[in-house]
Design a protein around this motif. Structure first.
Motif, short mmCIF file in Angstrom:
data_model
loop_
_atom_site.label_atom_id
_atom_site.label_comp_id
_atom_site.label_asym_id
_atom_site.label_seq_id
_atom_site.Cartn_x
_atom_site.Cartn_y
_atom_site.Cartn_z
N PHE A 142 0.89 -1.15 -0.04
CA PHE A 142 -0.04 0.05 0.00
C PHE A 142 0.93 1.21 -0.05
N LEU A 143 0.27 2.28 -0.57
CA LEU A 143 1.15 3.83 -0.41
C LEU A 143 -0.09 4.59 0.18
N ILE A 144 0.34 5.37 1.26
CA ILE A 144 -0.58 6.36 1.87
C ILE A 144 -0.01 7.69 1.68
N SER A 145 -0.85 8.44 1.11
CA SER A 145 -0.62 9.87 0.74
C SER A 145 -1.42 10.82 1.40
N THR A 146 -0.53 11.48 2.23
CA THR A 146 -1.07 12.56 3.31
C THR A 146 -0.17 14.02 2.88
N PRO A 147 -1.14 15.00 2.53
CA PRO A 147 -0.63 16.26 2.40
C PRO A 147 -0.12 17.04 3.47
N THR A 148 1.18 17.48 3.21
CA THR A 148 1.82 18.33 4.40
C THR A 148 1.67 19.85 3.79
N MET A 149 1.16 20.18 2.68
CA MET A 149 0.91 21.27 2.03
C MET A 149 -0.14 21.31 0.93
N VAL A 150 -0.58 22.50 0.68
CA VAL A 150 -1.72 22.46 -0.15
C VAL A 150 -1.12 22.68 -1.70
N HIS A 151 -0.20 23.53 -1.60
CA HIS A 151 0.23 23.93 -3.12
C HIS A 151 1.66 23.14 -3.06
N VAL A 152 2.25 23.18 -4.23
CA VAL A 152 3.39 22.46 -4.66
C VAL A 152 4.63 23.48 -4.02
N ALA A 153 5.61 22.72 -3.24
CA ALA A 153 6.72 23.63 -2.81
C ALA A 153 6.45 24.79 -1.75
N GLU A 154 5.38 24.38 -0.85
CA GLU A 154 5.02 25.43 -0.09
C GLU A 154 5.64 25.35 1.59
N ASN A 155 6.04 26.84 2.05
CA ASN A 155 6.84 26.57 3.22
C ASN A 155 5.67 26.38 4.17
#
Length: 214
Positions: free
Chosen positions: A101-114
């Motif tokens: 399995f792969l679990i995807s979870t966002p740490t940011m809304v947009h690409v390359a966001e601080n």
């Protein structure tokens, strides 16, 4: 696309993990590529639209094939609509024997966001473990081991110690609290860490609430 390589391992993150997780012997700190981890699931930090074109996302897509992004995006559309909110996750079959399995979870809304001034790392880490819990509810025992990377520590620019402590918080909340859904998860994490800006870095770790029944 080929020729992608994992970024150099951040030794400061590894050291910070070892300090943060010193009292959790069930957690093994490994310095190396996630691609070498023989576990049931890998967790990849992503953005809300799962554009797997950079960082760990890109390395995993290169390794598993472009179809993994298709499966992740299909799961997002099915469960959340157009975008995956920070503090939620999807778990999809990888199409490989290892990991399953792969679990995807966002740490940011947009690409390359601080995201260094946010609680996104804690939200993402907690959500990843919630996805494991939900998968195992559907198919008991399907995920018994998982590998995670330093969430937000590269593109997200989160300092190593803060990254490690926020990931510890996510892991602890997962073990000590029952979340009814991802909305409940986000509410709990934000309540627990709402005063983080006033805390010294070494005191980011929290005492989680008492376990709640379902």
């Amino acid at each position: 696309m080929s020729g992608l390589r994992p970024r150099p391992i951040n030794a400061d993150v590894v050291q910070a993990w070892r300090a943060a997780f010193a009292d959790t012997p069930e957690i093994e700190i490994y310095q190396g590529s996630i691609l070498n981890q023989q576990v049931d699931a890998w967790v990849t930090p992503t953005n809300s639209r799962a554009q797997m074109n950079g960082g760990v996302d890109a390395v995993i897509k290169d390794h598993l094939g472009a179809g993994i992004q298709v499966r992740v995006r299909r799961a997002i559309r099915s469960q959340f609509g157009e975008a995956l909110p920070v503090g939620s996750a999807v778990c999809v079959p990888s199409g490989a024997a290892t990991p399953k399995f792969l679990i995807s979870t966002p740490t940011m809304v947009h690409v390359a966001e601080n995201v260094s001034e946010t609680l996104n790392v804690a939200l993402a880490c907690t959500a990843a473990f919630q996805a494991i819990h939900m998968q195992n509810e559907k198919a008991p025992g399907s995920i018994t081991s998982v590998a995670l990377v330093g969430m937000g520590a590269a593109t997200g620019e989160v300092p190593p110690q803060i990254c490690a402590n926020l990931m510890w918080t996510g892991y602890t909340l997962f073990n000590d609290y029952y979340f009814h859904d991802y909305d409940d998860l986000r509410k709990t994490v934000l309540e627990q860490l709402g005063d983080i800006e006033s805390r010294p870095a070494e005191r980011v770790r929290i005492k989680p609430p008492q376990t709640q029944g379902s």
